[in-house]
Design a protein around this motif. Structure first.
Motif, PDB file in Angstrom:
ATOM      1  N   ILE A 137       5.421  -6.028   8.160  1.00 59.40           N
ATOM      2  CA  ILE A 137       4.872  -5.076   9.142  1.00 59.40           C
ATOM      3  C   ILE A 137       4.533  -3.751   8.469  1.00 59.40           C
ATOM      4  CG2 ILE A 137       5.429  -3.712  11.189  1.00 59.40           C
ATOM      5  CD1 ILE A 137       7.106  -6.062  12.173  1.00 59.40           C
ATOM      6  N   LEU A 138       5.442  -3.254   7.638  1.00 58.57           N
ATOM      7  CA  LEU A 138       5.205  -1.976   6.962  1.00 58.57           C
ATOM      8  C   LEU A 138       4.069  -2.075   5.954  1.00 58.57           C
ATOM      9  CD1 LEU A 138       8.877  -0.765   6.361  1.00 58.57           C
ATOM     10  CD2 LEU A 138       7.247   0.084   8.051  1.00 58.57           C
ATOM     11  N   SER A 139       3.866  -3.263   5.361  1.00 65.74           N
ATOM     12  CA  SER A 139       2.774  -3.410   4.399  1.00 65.74           C
ATOM     13  C   SER A 139       1.412  -3.290   5.070  1.00 65.74           C
ATOM     14  CB  SER A 139       2.879  -4.762   3.693  1.00 65.74           C
ATOM     15  OG  SER A 139       2.628  -5.838   4.588  1.00 65.74           O
ATOM     16  N   PHE A 140       1.329  -3.612   6.365  1.00 65.50           N
ATOM     17  CA  PHE A 140       0.081  -3.460   7.103  1.00 65.50           C
ATOM     18  C   PHE A 140      -0.078  -2.039   7.645  1.00 65.50           C
ATOM     19  CE2 PHE A 140       0.872  -8.128   7.817  1.00 65.50           C
ATOM     20  CZ  PHE A 140      -0.149  -8.553   6.986  1.00 65.50           C
ATOM     21  N   LEU A 156       3.287  -0.298  -7.358  1.00 64.32           N
ATOM     22  CA  LEU A 156       2.968  -0.790  -6.027  1.00 64.32           C
ATOM     23  C   LEU A 156       4.246  -1.330  -5.406  1.00 64.32           C
ATOM     24  CD1 LEU A 156      -0.407  -2.636  -6.741  1.00 64.32           C
ATOM     25  CD2 LEU A 156      -0.089  -0.396  -5.680  1.00 64.32           C
ATOM     26  N   GLY A 157       4.737  -0.647  -4.380  1.00 66.08           N
ATOM     27  CA  GLY A 157       5.969  -1.060  -3.741  1.00 66.08           C
ATOM     28  C   GLY A 157       5.729  -2.063  -2.625  1.00 66.08           C
ATOM     29  N   PHE A 158       6.811  -2.633  -2.144  1.00 66.57           N
ATOM     30  CA  PHE A 158       6.759  -3.554  -1.011  1.00 66.57           C
ATOM     31  C   PHE A 158       8.123  -3.545  -0.362  1.00 66.57           C
ATOM     32  CE2 PHE A 158       6.223  -7.345   1.492  1.00 66.57           C
ATOM     33  CZ  PHE A 158       4.860  -7.427   1.716  1.00 66.57           C
ATOM     34  N   GLY A 159       8.152  -3.356   0.953  1.00 68.63           N
ATOM     35  CA  GLY A 159       9.426  -3.272   1.652  1.00 68.63           C
ATOM     36  C   GLY A 159      10.216  -2.075   1.157  1.00 68.63           C
ATOM     37  N   PRO A 160      11.499  -2.238   0.874  1.00 67.25           N
ATOM     38  CA  PRO A 160      12.311  -1.123   0.379  1.00 67.25           C
ATOM     39  C   PRO A 160      12.273  -0.973  -1.144  1.00 67.25           C
ATOM     40  CG  PRO A 160      13.724  -2.983   0.835  1.00 67.25           C
ATOM     41  CD  PRO A 160      12.324  -3.408   1.215  1.00 67.25           C
TER      42      PRO A 160
END
Length: 454
Positions: A137-140, A156-160
């Motif tokens: 959800i946060l990635s969108f 490039l992060g993803f999630g926490p």
């Protein structure tokens, strides 16, 4: 869970809390020993390679290295040099190793009943499912921010996680448990849909990270589950003479693996992840599919060549690499080798590599032995935990996921779940052997958790 949400526990403040937690566990352990008059510990052999690596780091801090003549001539007293090229970083690695060893040893000692085993396994699965949903959800919503609050510049992060590859590695670990329970047949029919949904969303989250190492590890994990569960099943069936049933069960597992891969493919398309699939396909036609990692590995091989026995020092890679970097650090300073195996050789030499090899060999030997249990849940946990660990071991050829504290902690937790002794298969008993002794008897001094199960 806290180390994961704290950006993977890679910052100073998060590491401080991580070390404080290890101290709290150690203090609670001492209180438990004082109250019960029995020191609870496990004789699981997996703890020995970790202790050996800690001892190696301590040896690297000894002032036995040759001093620099140019530096010595400028000083009024003889200069001493440790075997580690960066003793400051080596000390911090030792602190981290000690904390991880405390958590690992505590898990082996205190997960000592079927109820505790189920609690830990279900918590990991539920947390992995929730983390996958939240991260997607946060990635969108805010793809440039970590947890929607922190913006990253050089990664490039993803999630926490600050690094998307590390998130993929974390999902590979959590994904193994629901798949292992499904492949072992330990889940009731009415609950299978929930486990399949959780596993599917974790797998989709891995693909949406655009981590090619994560995608390859995901495919390997599913193949590992199909093959290993089939081999262990066939061995058990052959001893009972059920050849037709064995073929039927093998076909079911192969179909389940194919269905999972197909569901992940359509799930990624549904969530708009065509770019991730295109990136994986584009690797085939790329001139350098490693995206520059070969350059890093060549410099790492130079460190290994010059420090073959005990390495350049735990945590010393970033400093040692500067002397072998042909680009002279024009682009950026390299902190990790992007290959855990090469970095283990460069930091700890042949001695450290042998310790790592012993750990992996013991992990597979003990986990495969636990898969022979008659308890379906225990068998599924051992299978899933070993599959998750194996997937990360494959991913470690391309990235440094195990250098993230949260990933290393979960890896050791799964290693504990895969190899923990037979007490978690027995009917619930008292968790402590109370020291209420009758007159004339002596309380037990220690209590181990590796007694043979009846």
């Amino acid at each position: 869970m806290l180390s994961t949400l704290a950006f993977g526990a890679v910052h100073s403040w998060a590491l401080a809390l991580f070390y404080a937690g290890a101290c709290a566990v150690l203090m609670a352990w001492c209180v438990d020993a004082w109250r019960t008059r029995a020191l609870r510990f496990s004789r699981n052999a997996l703890q020995l390679p970790l202790a050996g690596l800690f001892l190696l780091g301590a040896v690297q801090l000894l002032p036995l290295g040759a001093s620099d003549p140019a530096t010595a001539s400028a000083l009024s007293v003889p200069a001493t040099r440790t075997l580690s090229l960066d003793p400051y970083s080596t000390r911090f690695v030792l602190i981290q190793l000690a904390a991880l060893l405390i958590y690992f040893a505590a898990a082996l000692a205190f997960i000592d009943s079927p109820r505790r085993l189920r609690t830990v396994v279900r918590n990991i699965i539920i947390f992995g499912f929730a983390l996958a949903v939240l991260s997607m959800i946060l990635s969108f919503i805010s793809p440039q921010k970590v947890l929607g609050i922190r913006e990253t510049r050089q990664s490039l992060g993803f999630g926490p996680f600050i690094n998307r590859h590390h998130f993929a590695g974390y999902m590979e670990l959590t994904l193994g448990l629901p798949l292992g329970l499904l492949f072992s047949g330990a889940i009731e029919r009415e609950r299978r849909v929930l486990y399949i949904l959780a596993a599917a969303l974790m797998g989709i989250a891995i693909i949406l990270t655009n981590s090619r190492g994560g995608m390859l590890s995901l495919v390997f994990e599913i193949m590992f589950l199909v093959i290993v569960s089939g081999v262990r099943l066939k061995r058990g069936r052959d001893s009972q003479g059920g050849e037709k049933s064995t073929i039927r069960q093998l076909a079911k597992r192969a179909a389940l693996g194919f269905a999972i891969v197909l569901a992940l493919f359509f799930g990624v398309l549904f969530f708009g992840g065509e770019g991730a699939l295109n990136r994986l396909v584009g690797t085939v036609s790329a001139e350098d599919p490693t995206t520059g990692r070969i350059h890093f590995w060549r410099g790492t091989l130079g460190i290994i060549r010059d420090h073959p026995v005990i390495g350049a020092g735990l945590g010393s890679f970033s400093l040692a690499y500067t002397s072998y970097d042909r680009s002279n650090g024009v682009l950026f300073r390299l902190e990790q080798a992007h290959n855990d195996y090469l970095q283990l050789l460069s930091d700890a030499g042949i001695v450290g590599a042998l310790l790592g090899l012993v750990f992996v060999a013991l992990l597979f030997r003990l986990a495969l032995r636990r898969m022979e249990s008659r308890n379906l849940f225990r068998r599924g946990v051992a299978l899933g935990a070993l599959a998750g660990c194996s997937a990360v071991l494959v991913h470690s050829f391309f990235d440094f996921t195990l250098h993230t504290t949260a990933n290393a902690l979960l890896f050791l937790m799964l290693a504990a779940l895969a190899t923990i002794n037979g007490r978690v298969e027995q009917s619930p008993r008292h968790r402590y052997r109370h020291a209420h002794s009758s007159p004339g008897t002596t309380p037990a001094a220690t209590q181990t958790n590796d007694a043979a199960a009846p």
